[in-house]
Scaffold this motif. Structure first.
Motif, PDB file in Angstrom:
ATOM      1  N   LEU A 157      32.402  66.188   2.169  1.00  0.00           N
ATOM      2  CA  LEU A 157      33.256  67.025   3.029  1.00  0.00           C
ATOM      3  C   LEU A 157      34.659  66.431   3.172  1.00  0.00           C
ATOM      4  O   LEU A 157      35.658  67.164   3.181  1.00  0.00           O
ATOM      5  CB  LEU A 157      32.604  67.184   4.412  1.00  0.00           C
ATOM      6  CG  LEU A 157      31.356  68.073   4.450  1.00  0.00           C
ATOM      7  CD1 LEU A 157      30.586  67.874   5.755  1.00  0.00           C
ATOM      8  CD2 LEU A 157      31.733  69.548   4.282  1.00  0.00           C
ATOM      9  N   GLU A 158      34.720  65.092   3.265  1.00  0.00           N
ATOM     10  CA  GLU A 158      36.042  64.435   3.394  1.00  0.00           C
ATOM     11  C   GLU A 158      36.905  64.697   2.154  1.00  0.00           C
ATOM     12  O   GLU A 158      38.130  64.797   2.249  1.00  0.00           O
ATOM     13  CB  GLU A 158      35.873  62.914   3.611  1.00  0.00           C
ATOM     14  CG  GLU A 158      35.132  62.521   4.890  1.00  0.00           C
ATOM     15  CD  GLU A 158      36.000  62.598   6.153  1.00  0.00           C
ATOM     16  OE1 GLU A 158      37.184  62.965   6.072  1.00  0.00           O
ATOM     17  OE2 GLU A 158      35.445  62.306   7.246  1.00  0.00           O
ATOM     18  N   LEU A 159      36.255  64.809   0.995  1.00  0.00           N
ATOM     19  CA  LEU A 159      37.005  65.101  -0.237  1.00  0.00           C
ATOM     20  C   LEU A 159      37.647  66.491  -0.177  1.00  0.00           C
ATOM     21  O   LEU A 159      38.719  66.715  -0.750  1.00  0.00           O
ATOM     22  CB  LEU A 159      36.072  65.024  -1.458  1.00  0.00           C
ATOM     23  CG  LEU A 159      35.614  63.618  -1.865  1.00  0.00           C
ATOM     24  CD1 LEU A 159      34.486  63.706  -2.890  1.00  0.00           C
ATOM     25  CD2 LEU A 159      36.786  62.818  -2.440  1.00  0.00           C
ATOM     26  N   VAL A 160      36.986  67.423   0.508  1.00  0.00           N
ATOM     27  CA  VAL A 160      37.561  68.760   0.678  1.00  0.00           C
ATOM     28  C   VAL A 160      38.733  68.686   1.653  1.00  0.00           C
ATOM     29  O   VAL A 160      39.795  69.264   1.435  1.00  0.00           O
ATOM     30  CB  VAL A 160      36.501  69.768   1.183  1.00  0.00           C
ATOM     31  CG1 VAL A 160      37.123  71.149   1.385  1.00  0.00           C
ATOM     32  CG2 VAL A 160      35.330  69.848   0.212  1.00  0.00           C
ATOM     33  N   LYS A 161      38.537  67.908   2.719  1.00  0.00           N
ATOM     34  CA  LYS A 161      39.611  67.762   3.716  1.00  0.00           C
ATOM     35  C   LYS A 161      40.878  67.174   3.083  1.00  0.00           C
ATOM     36  O   LYS A 161      41.992  67.639   3.341  1.00  0.00           O
ATOM     37  CB  LYS A 161      39.133  66.864   4.855  1.00  0.00           C
ATOM     38  CG  LYS A 161      40.129  66.822   6.001  1.00  0.00           C
ATOM     39  CD  LYS A 161      39.715  65.831   7.058  1.00  0.00           C
ATOM     40  CE  LYS A 161      40.745  65.812   8.167  1.00  0.00           C
ATOM     41  NZ  LYS A 161      40.464  64.720   9.113  1.00  0.00           N
ATOM     42  N   SER A 162      40.695  66.154   2.244  1.00  0.00           N
ATOM     43  CA  SER A 162      41.853  65.479   1.639  1.00  0.00           C
ATOM     44  C   SER A 162      42.476  66.301   0.508  1.00  0.00           C
ATOM     45  O   SER A 162      43.531  65.954   0.002  1.00  0.00           O
ATOM     46  CB  SER A 162      41.419  64.117   1.097  1.00  0.00           C
ATOM     47  OG  SER A 162      40.569  64.299  -0.032  1.00  0.00           O
ATOM     48  N   GLY A 163      41.794  67.358   0.091  1.00  0.00           N
ATOM     49  CA  GLY A 163      42.323  68.194  -0.990  1.00  0.00           C
ATOM     50  C   GLY A 163      41.902  67.728  -2.372  1.00  0.00           C
ATOM     51  O   GLY A 163      42.256  68.345  -3.376  1.00  0.00           O
ATOM     52  N   GLU A 164      41.137  66.627  -2.453  1.00  0.00           N
ATOM     53  CA  GLU A 164      40.698  66.149  -3.775  1.00  0.00           C
ATOM     54  C   GLU A 164      39.675  67.106  -4.394  1.00  0.00           C
ATOM     55  O   GLU A 164      39.560  67.193  -5.610  1.00  0.00           O
ATOM     56  CB  GLU A 164      40.102  64.744  -3.640  1.00  0.00           C
ATOM     57  CG  GLU A 164      41.159  63.697  -3.294  1.00  0.00           C
ATOM     58  CD  GLU A 164      40.524  62.379  -2.865  1.00  0.00           C
ATOM     59  OE1 GLU A 164      40.192  61.585  -3.752  1.00  0.00           O
ATOM     60  OE2 GLU A 164      40.357  62.181  -1.632  1.00  0.00           O
TER      61      GLU A 164
END
Lengths: 339, 339
Positions: B91-98
């Motif tokens: 989920l953090e990867l989605v938040k960061s845009g990666e």
């Protein structure tokens, strides 16, 4: 052996007397103890009744009704202005004790409104509920209620539904200590909305109930519970969804392109054989529980065999003395709670 | 042609990496524009990743996570104490845009709680909703929401669900002016509980929606509406009921006594062919709409093909830029209401 008397609204349903009259003949031949009071516009039905030998049948009484409740009629209009309708007179026969049950395939809303007004609720019942036996794995039957008589309920109503459903499963289906569950979105205690969590507390504290907790939608037909309780909005959506899927599968499996294939026909036949309970045309009949009398609603599009089943269902409930049994059990439950 | 990047929680689901890793290979081969970030316990998955040629695949990035959210974990515990879990890092990867989207077959409650916490709701969205495409007559697809993210809702929430579902049907399914309906216990305006009646007013007044009124449970699969809106309790019961009936019919039709008959096998095969969408093992994936990022929940028991479908579904939503489209439409709807 005493007689079982059922009052039948012969005008009700999409096809009226052309279905209800021959269905009466079927029911009379299947159940020798059955007496029927056929209520309807006798002038319109004379030829049909004569043709089926019902004008002077030893177990049939005829009662003329000058009005018919239309399928699209508003319940409040039927209640106020159709006091000489076949539906109303059939209910009045139950009230007077001349019949043990009323069966109608007519307007559901009007039937529920009139039944509540004419027959009144049993002591301890705030809201009558509509219930139906669903086919379940292992040839069992699970009773689901409420199916739409009450679109918003509180936990007390759900407790009453649970008790009424348990008495039905016990007395009509012959299940000792029927397993009662609440329909929820998960099996864990923390799941669900306020209504089901509060209801679970109430049902769990009731010694007269064999409460087994929650079941989910996919378990409705698993036979895990004998009685499944929910509010009328949820129950109506669940039942209609199940009917919709069953019908879609039966239809689609029978179609290979535009024409039915041989295999498709066989598959469709197998489905119809095994899942006739989900087809509202067969084995139909929903009972309105919680009144001082028995009322069975047949599907409006019922055919002869389906309507005959609804009559036999009503006769079974008369034999089981269902309203008295429900009243007794509710009295016990309520006195337990008050202590 | 820009890349579509999906972060996959490879530890999630009943079978974890033994399903998610081969499913990744399938998805990569089916969609040449797809890039995957596989998130999980790399030390445990090393042999499996090597075996499937994913240790140095040009379109695969690997990210180690030291924790795994268990299927029985309480959401609140996962949220507080599993910040280095594969689910959370995906989920953090989605938040960061990666990554454009996160896919997980893990604990539903934990995924919803973490997704809301990490990605936050879009402006104008009070409650994200879970949505799934149902198979409908004529080869159509009808989107049903909410499926259980919100067990009690108000009319404003249902309006937001309607708008989000319409954008999904339009952008991902390519339906112009999708027909939106509310799930109710009858088609007449007077039917239903306060929630659906009030919601019908709101939806009817919204110029951005093609609101067609009410549908009943038996119409969920009729193709009458492209988007069907209800609260999460009702939607969850309806979906699970449909799955339960479909499974029961497919099972029972294939059984003649204890052994399957020849015809039974064929009927069962036909059913599986035609109703694979109702089988959670195939074509699975429910989208959590209304967040500032794309999250797709796969069924926990998904097999390789099913999980591959969930990945492709997520990639399709990335391509359609779903969150931005939803935000735009909601802004229009809210500004119309304020005028």
């Amino acid at each position: 052996m005493s007689a079982l008397t059922v009052a039948l609204d012969i005008m009700g349903g999409d096809n009226g007397p052309s279905v209800t009259v021959p269905a009466s003949v079927q029911a009379l031949s299947l159940l020798p103890r059955l007496n029927l009071i056929l209520v309807g516009d006798l002038s319109r039905c004379d030829a049909l009744l004569r043709q089926h030998g019902l004008l002077s049948h030893p177990r049939v009484r005829l009662l003329h009704a000058s009005q018919v409740v239309g399928m699209g009629e508003k319940p409040i209009h039927a209640l106020r202005h159709q006091k000489d309708s076949s539906m109303r007179l059939a209910l009045e026969l139950v009230k007077s004790g001349e019949a043990g049950a009323c069966v109608s395939a007519g307007n559901t809303g009007a039937l529920m409104a009139m039944a509540k007004c004419v027959l009144k609720s049993l002591p301890g019942v705030d809201r009558p509920a509509l219930v139906k036996g669903l086919p379940a794995l292992g040839g069992k039957r699970s009773y689901l209620l409420d199916l739409g008589a009450n679109v918003s309920c509180d936990a007390d109503a759900l407790l009453q539904f649970a008790v009424m459903g348990a008495v039905l499963a016990e007395r009509v289906e012959g299940i000792a200590h029927p397993k009662v569950a609440l329909l929820n979105v998960g099996e864990e205690e923390i799941k669900g909305n306020d209504l089901v969590r509060h209801s679970a507390e109430l049902l769990g504290q009731c010694p007269a109930l064999n409460f087994i907790g929650f079941v989910e939608g996919n378990e409705l037909f698993s036979g895990k519970a004998d009685v499944i309780v929910c509010d009328g909005f949820v129950g109506n959506v669940a039942l209609k969804t199940a009917e919709g899927v069953a019908r879609m599968m039966a239809d689609a499996v029978g179609m290979g392109g535009r024409k039915r294939t041989f295999i498709g026909r066989i598959a469709s036949f197998l489905l119809k054989q095994r899942f006739s309970n989900l087809n509202p045309d067969q084995y139909n009949g929903a009972s309105l529980l919680g009144l001082r009398g028995i009322v069975v609603k047949s599907h409006g599009s019922a055919n002869e065999r389906a309507l005959c089943h609804a009559i036999l269902l009503a006769a079974g409930e008369v034999k089981a003395q269902l309203p008295a049994q429900i009243a007794d059990r509710l009295e016990t439950v309520l006195s337990d709670r008050d202590q």
